[in-house]
Design an enzyme around this catalytic site. Structure first.
Site, PDB file in Angstrom:
ATOM      1  N   GLU A 142      14.726  -4.627  38.425  1.00 48.69           N
ATOM      2  CA  GLU A 142      14.617  -5.494  39.599  1.00 48.69           C
ATOM      3  C   GLU A 142      13.467  -6.689  39.501  1.00 48.69           C
ATOM      4  O   GLU A 142      13.617  -7.684  40.303  1.00 48.69           O
ATOM      5  CB  GLU A 142      14.138  -4.569  40.616  1.00 48.69           C
ATOM      6  CG  GLU A 142      13.966  -5.276  42.036  1.00 48.69           C
ATOM      7  CD  GLU A 142      13.534  -4.412  43.278  1.00 48.69           C
ATOM      8  OE1 GLU A 142      13.480  -2.955  43.093  1.00 48.69           O
ATOM      9  OE2 GLU A 142      13.849  -4.762  44.479  1.00 48.69           O
ATOM     10  N   ASP A 151      14.881   0.468  38.618  1.00 50.65           N
ATOM     11  CA  ASP A 151      13.985  -0.051  39.816  1.00 50.65           C
ATOM     12  C   ASP A 151      12.948   0.745  39.785  1.00 50.65           C
ATOM     13  O   ASP A 151      12.914   2.150  39.735  1.00 50.65           O
ATOM     14  CB  ASP A 151      14.912   0.476  41.110  1.00 50.65           C
ATOM     15  CG  ASP A 151      14.266  -0.213  42.422  1.00 50.65           C
ATOM     16  OD1 ASP A 151      14.490  -0.189  43.405  1.00 50.65           O
ATOM     17  OD2 ASP A 151      12.876  -0.542  42.286  1.00 50.65           O
ATOM     18  N   ILE A 191       9.870   0.853  41.445  1.00 49.51           N
ATOM     19  CA  ILE A 191       9.686   1.703  42.583  1.00 49.51           C
ATOM     20  C   ILE A 191      11.016   1.270  43.619  1.00 49.51           C
ATOM     21  O   ILE A 191      10.695   0.094  44.203  1.00 49.51           O
ATOM     22  CB  ILE A 191       8.241   1.359  43.046  1.00 49.51           C
ATOM     23  CG1 ILE A 191       7.168   1.672  42.158  1.00 49.51           C
ATOM     24  CG2 ILE A 191       8.082   1.995  44.627  1.00 49.51           C
ATOM     25  CD1 ILE A 191       5.907   1.251  42.692  1.00 49.51           C
ATOM     26  N   ASP A 192      11.635   2.089  43.887  1.00 45.29           N
ATOM     27  CA  ASP A 192      12.760   2.073  44.999  1.00 45.29           C
ATOM     28  C   ASP A 192      12.186   2.640  46.205  1.00 45.29           C
ATOM     29  O   ASP A 192      11.753   3.904  46.369  1.00 45.29           O
ATOM     30  CB  ASP A 192      14.016   2.812  44.545  1.00 45.29           C
ATOM     31  CG  ASP A 192      15.174   2.627  45.500  1.00 45.29           C
ATOM     32  OD1 ASP A 192      15.293   1.459  45.727  1.00 45.29           O
ATOM     33  OD2 ASP A 192      15.782   3.540  46.163  1.00 45.29           O
ATOM     34  N   THR A 205       9.683   0.220  47.886  1.00 39.95           N
ATOM     35  CA  THR A 205       8.447  -0.291  47.857  1.00 39.95           C
ATOM     36  C   THR A 205       7.762  -0.300  49.153  1.00 39.95           C
ATOM     37  O   THR A 205       6.417  -0.228  49.245  1.00 39.95           O
ATOM     38  CB  THR A 205       8.777  -1.666  47.269  1.00 39.95           C
ATOM     39  OG1 THR A 205       9.240  -1.600  45.827  1.00 39.95           O
ATOM     40  CG2 THR A 205       7.369  -2.544  46.978  1.00 39.95           C
ATOM     41  N   ASP A 207      19.126  -0.154  42.709  1.00 41.66           N
ATOM     42  CA  ASP A 207      18.937   0.671  43.802  1.00 41.66           C
ATOM     43  C   ASP A 207      19.785   1.690  43.673  1.00 41.66           C
ATOM     44  O   ASP A 207      19.498   2.822  44.000  1.00 41.66           O
ATOM     45  CB  ASP A 207      19.249  -0.202  44.970  1.00 41.66           C
ATOM     46  CG  ASP A 207      18.142  -1.235  45.377  1.00 41.66           C
ATOM     47  OD1 ASP A 207      18.459  -2.220  45.517  1.00 41.66           O
ATOM     48  OD2 ASP A 207      16.714  -1.119  45.142  1.00 41.66           O
TER      49      ASP A 207
HETATM   50  C1  LIP Z   1      14.871  -1.002  48.759  1.00 41.48           C
HETATM   51  C2  LIP Z   1      16.372  -0.080  48.550  1.00 41.48           C
HETATM   52  C3  LIP Z   1      16.533  -0.010  50.193  1.00 41.48           C
HETATM   53  C4  LIP Z   1      16.797  -1.181  51.016  1.00 41.48           C
HETATM   54  C5  LIP Z   1      15.824  -2.034  50.649  1.00 41.48           C
HETATM   55  C6  LIP Z   1      15.212  -2.213  49.327  1.00 41.48           C
HETATM   56  P1  LIP Z   1      13.160  -1.754  46.910  1.00 41.48           P
HETATM   57  O1  LIP Z   1      14.759  -1.334  47.343  1.00 41.48           O
HETATM   58  O2  LIP Z   1      16.130   0.957  48.202  1.00 41.48           O
HETATM   59  O3  LIP Z   1      17.916   0.677  50.274  1.00 41.48           O
HETATM   60  O4  LIP Z   1      17.369  -1.121  52.113  1.00 41.48           O
HETATM   61  O5  LIP Z   1      15.931  -3.352  51.470  1.00 41.48           O
HETATM   62  O6  LIP Z   1      15.946  -3.120  48.464  1.00 41.48           O
HETATM   63  O7  LIP Z   1      13.137  -2.994  47.013  1.00 41.48           O
HETATM   64  O8  LIP Z   1      12.045  -0.843  47.675  1.00 41.48           O
HETATM   65  O9  LIP Z   1      13.334  -1.440  45.429  1.00 41.48           O
END
Ligand code: LIP
Length: 318
Positions: free
Chosen positions: A73, A90, A92-93, A95, A257
Site C-alpha cells: 500500500e 497492507d 496497517i489495515d 490506519t 486490503d
Molecule cells: C482501509 C480499509 C477499509 C477502507 C478504508 C481504508 P487502510 O485500509 O481497510 O476497508 O474502508 O478506507 O482503505 O487504508 O487503513 O489500510
C-alpha cells in the site's frame, strides 16, 4: 531446473512469523506520537509506523524470495496485480483506527500467483488473533488459549498481574461447523465501510445502498439486523470467515486490503463476488467486493438478494 511452482507452505510459514514481528512494531508504536500524513484527503491517513512496517516486510520478503514481486500500500504506485508470484501487503489495515488508538487493526499479507490469492495472513497484534490460510488446506484462527479455570482477577488497585496467556490454540474456521444456513438479509449482520471518498457517484451509491439495506419494509428496505463499519477490510473478511458476520460489502479498497482475507474467506467456505450486480468472478484488484460467509445453503440467494438491494453502480480506477 527448479520447480517454478511456489512452495505455499514455505510462504505461509514465513509470512506467519513476519506478521508477529510486524505486530510487535505496531504495538510498540505510540499512535499519538506517530506523525500522521494524509493521502487523497483528510480521511485517507498514513503514519510513519505504516511505512516502517512495510519497509521491514518488503526487505524481509525480498531477501527470502528475491524473484517474487511486491505490491504494498505505501510503496506501490499502482494497485494493479500481475500474474507473477506476488506478495500483496497492507502494513496497517485500519490506519484510521490506529491513529485513534482503536485496536481494530491488522497487518494483512497475501501471496498471489497467476492473479489468484493462494496464501493469506491477517494479524491483529492487539488481540493476538492471527488468521491464516493456504489454498486447499483450510482457514484457521491462532489465538491465545482461554483458560478453562480463570485465575482470580486482581483485586482493586492490584497491578502487575501475571498474564494468563500461556499457550495458543489453532481453531479451524468457520467457528460453527457445519455453518448454519443463510436466512436472507432480514436475518443478516452486514459489514460496510464509509471509505475515504465522501462525494460523487460512489458516495451516493454507498449511502443509498446503506439506507436500502437498513430501511424497513415501508421504505422498500431489506431491514438487515444491522450494519457494522469496523474500519479494517481484512478483519471484516476474517469475521465473515469466522461466521459471525454474514456479509461484507465495500467499494474503493484495494488488493492489499482484501487479498489475504480473500483466501481466508474461501478456505472457510465463503464466497467473494463483485460489489456490483452480476460480477461473479471479480479480480483481486477490482476494488469492489461482496463477501458472504460459508453456509449450509442460502449463499447464492443471499448474493442475489444483496445485489438487488444495491442503489447504483460502483466505479473505480486501479
Ligand atoms: C482501509 C480499509 C477499509 C477502507 C478504508 C481504508 P487502510 O485500509 O481497510 O476497508 O474502508 O478506507 O482503505 O487504508 O487503513 O489500510
Amino acid at each position: 531446473m527448479a520447480d517454478p511452482t511456489p512452495n505455499l507452505q514455505e510462504v505461509h510459514d514465513f509470512l506467519f512469523t513476519l506478521a508477529i514481528r510486524a505486530g510487535t512494531m505496531i504495538t510498540s508504536a505510540n499512535p499519538a506520537l506517530s506523525p500522521v500524513d494524509t493521502k487523497k484527503n483528510s480521511s485517507d491517513l498514513v503514519t510513519e509506523t505504516d511505512k516502517a512496517v512495510e519497509d521491514m516486510v518488503s526487505s524481509s520478503l525480498k531477501s527470502k524470495f528475491p524473484s517474487y514481486s511486491f505490491l504494498g500500500e505505501e510503496t506501490s504506485t499502482s494497485g494493479h496485480l500481475t500474474s507473477a508470484p506476488t506478495f500483496i501487503v497492507d502494513p496497517i489495515d485500519g490506519t484510521t483506527n490506529f491513529v485513534h488508538a482503536h485496536p481494530y487493526i491488522s497487518i494483512s499479507m497475501a501471496f498471489a500467483y497467476e492473479c489468484r490469492p493462494l496464501v493469506g495472513i491477517v494479524y491483529n497484534p492487539f488481540t493476538q488473533h492471527l488468521y491464516h490460510a493456504i489454498h486447499g488446506k483450510g482457514a484457521f484462527l491462532t489465538a491465545p488459549s482461554i483458560p478453562t479455570s480463570h485465575p482470580p482477577l486482581p483485586s482493586h488497585g492490584e497491578s502487575n498481574v501475571e498474564p494468563v496467556v500461556s499457550a495458543y490454540t489453532r481453531t479451524r474456521l468457520p467457528l460453527k461447523s457445519p455453518a448454519p444456513p443463510l436466512q436472507g438479509l432480514k436475518q443478516a449482520l452486514v459489514a460496510i465501510e464509509w471509505g475515504n471518498e465522501r462525494s460523487g457517484n460512489n458516495w451516493e451509491t454507498k449511502t443509498k445502498t446503506f439506507s436500502s439495506l437498513a430501511g424497513d419494509d415501508s421504505t422498500g428496505g431489506s431491514m438487515v439486523h444491522s450494519l457494522r463499519s469496523l474500519g479494517s477490510a481484512a478483519l471484516n473478511c476474517c469475521a465473515v470467515a469466522r461466521g459471525d458476520l454474514d456479509a461484507y460489502w465495500e467499494g474503493g479498497c484495494w488488493a492489499w486490503d482484501v487479498g489475504a482475507g480473500w483466501v481466508i474467506v474461501e478456505e472457510a467456505g465463503g464466497k467473494v463476488v463483485g460489489g456490483n450486480e452480476g460480477e461473479w468472478k471479480p479480480n483481486v484488484d477490482g476494488r469492489r467486493y461482496l463477501v458472504v460467509r460459508g453456509a449450509e445453503g442460502g449463499q447464492e440467494e443471499m448474493i442475489h438478494e444483496f445485489w438487488g438491494a444495491l442503489r447504483g453502480k460502483l466505479e473505480y480506477e486501479q
